[in-house]
Design an enzyme around this catalytic site. Structure first.
Site: not given
Ligand code: EPZ
Length: 440
Positions: A28, A99, A123, A129-131, A321, A343, A418
């Site tokens: 995926k 995401r 999730c 964040p996406i900084d 995961d 993580i 998902r």
């Protein structure tokens, strides 16, 4: 997608009675990125071995709303043609549930010079964040503004993005692959340092190179990308998703706990060294071949040993995961295990479901837990109602129910959908009693 579906599961009562073969689907988390990379191409691309789960469907819908043509072919391949794309506004509602949609932002910005998108969803496992994405775009010459009212990012670049040098102060899978793809169309050379090395990234990078992209250092912490200056890629080769190592690892752990013998076909054992090592260290009997793993479950509370110090880590370390899945396994290992989630800071929500079944787990802090086993799992006082909190936590509670005694209900299975294709059918084929029902 029906939000109100549940699984009803009959526990195996510590019998290792499942057996059979599981065929692993395409990854995926590789296929989603190949779909995003279709924006880099002048014509239709063909993606093979793409799994049919909800995340793939969601990203397909996002692409279609942007004006792409997306269609499943008769031979099972997914065809995506972005040549007539007409919008760069990513659908907020669809992106809010996944995401991975943030990975689309780089290719759209690189090709069209602008993109707007909501703060990414996905999730609920920490802030996420996406900084690092935004810092990368700014280094390449774009301007980033946050429309706080609508909670929408607007990113624009008046001229072609230019190559830049970036050091990721945190190893980021999405950041690495997104900035790699963005750099493919930029003008000049981009150097990315402290890159993630997950095999899904190399899987997409090698496809882009086969279609003319110039990427060096694939699979290493430093990648150099020589941008085309805006010229789109030509779809010379089809993309083929590698086997999903997280699906394979999920079933490997489940097989050790619930199966007399389980064969996992069409997988890449070499992508699972850390998981196989941990399980063997705990006493699991595992044989591997080129694309196959066989695990033979051992019965009895003393069958498996606890793991004194297990830390999740970026690839090739133990994958975050599979942290929920290995924790469910360790409730059935004898002794105390310590697990460190390096993580994410919010990936223990499923613990309360395991504790409800009798597991002895202590949350030391947001990143560390202690598990004391082996404890039999059962529907205490007849209450076997469990919840899937995210894709992988959902698999973990299903597995806990399977190795418990009694009847269990797992709600929110749309989250499991998902990342797994009809999990109840896969488990039923192994002899498990798992029914999908419409929740009341
Ligand atoms: C990918 O997420 C996977 N998702 C996740 O799998 C997986 O858990 C994760 O990598 C780690 O392996 C997909 O590939 C679609 P990251 P991603 O960027 O890319 C921080 C699943 O079940 N970070 O490597 O979002 C972040 O907060 C999912 O399929 C920043 O601080 O993960 C996290 O703590 C669940 N700033 C850490 O880095 C940023 O700009 C790792 O995140 C980006 C990330």
């Amino acid at each position: 997608m029906n939000q109100k579906e549940s699984f009803v599961i009959e526990g195996l009562a510590e019998e290792r009675s499942l057996s059979g073969t599981v065929k692993v689907h395409g990854a995926k988390n590789a296929a989603l990125k190949a779909m995003a990379a279709s924006v880099l191409f002048a014509g239709p691309v063909e993606l093979r071995n793409v799994p049919r789960n909800n995340d793939i469907e969601t990203l397909s819908k996002i692409l279609i709303r942007l004006g792409a043509k997306v269609a499943w072919q008769d031979d099972g391949a997914l065809s995506i043609d972005t040549s007539a794309m007409s919008s760069t506004d990513i659908d907020a509602e669809l992106a809010g549930s996944m995401r991975a949609s943030v990975v689309l932002t780089g290719p759209l910005l690189a090709r069209f010079g602008k993109v707007t998108f909501p703060a990414p969803g996905g999730c609920v496992i920490g802030a996420r964040p996406i900084d690092l994405f935004l810092a990368g775009y700014e280094k390449m010459g774009a301007t980033v503004t946050l429309d706080a009212g609508a909670c929408v990012y607007r990113i624009e670049s008046a001229k072609k993005l230019s190559g830049a040098e970036m050091f990721f102060n945190k190893v980021t899978v999405g950041g690495t692959e997104t900035l790699m793809m963005t750099a493919v169309l930029a003008s000049g050379k981009t150097v990315l340092k402290n890159c993630a090395m997950e095999p899904e990234i190399a899987n997409v990078a090698e496809w882009l190179v086969s279609c003319g992209a110039r990427i060096e250092g694939i699979g290493t912490p430093t990648m150099a990308i020589h941008g085309s200056g805006g010229a789109l890629l030509q779809p010379r080769e089809s993309y083929e998703a590698i086997p999903d190592r997280i699906e394979a690892g999920s079933f490997l752990i489940l097989g050790a706990l619930c199966a007399s013998r389980l064969a996992i076909e069409g997988c890449r054992p070499d992508h699972l060294d850390a998981v196989i090592g941990v399980l063997r260290g705990s006493g699991a009997k595992i044989e591997t071949a080129a694309s196959r793993i066989v695990v033979e479950g051992s019965a009895g509370p003393e069958a498996y040993a606890a793991i004194a110090d297990l830390r999740t880590h970026e690839y090739p370390g133990f994958p975050t995961d599979l942290q929920p899945v290995i924790v469910a396994y360790l409730t059935q290992a004898s002794g105390e295990s310590r697990i460190f989630e390096t993580i994410y800071e919010g990936r223990f929500k499923y613990i309360e479901d395991l504790q409800k079944l009798g597991a002895s787990i202590t949350v030391m802090n947001p990143r560390e837990i202690s598990v004391k086993g082996a404890t039999p799992l059962r529907a205490m006082a007849g209450d076997g109602d469990l919840t899937a909190h995210d894709i992988r936590a959902g698999f973990a509670v299903v597995m806990a129910a399977l190795c418990g005694s009694g009847t269990f209900t797992v709600s929110n299975v749309h989250l499991i959908d998902r990342g797994y294709e009809r999990l109840e059918q896969q488990l039923a084929a192994l002899g498990a009693s798992v029914q999908r029902i419409k929740a009341a």
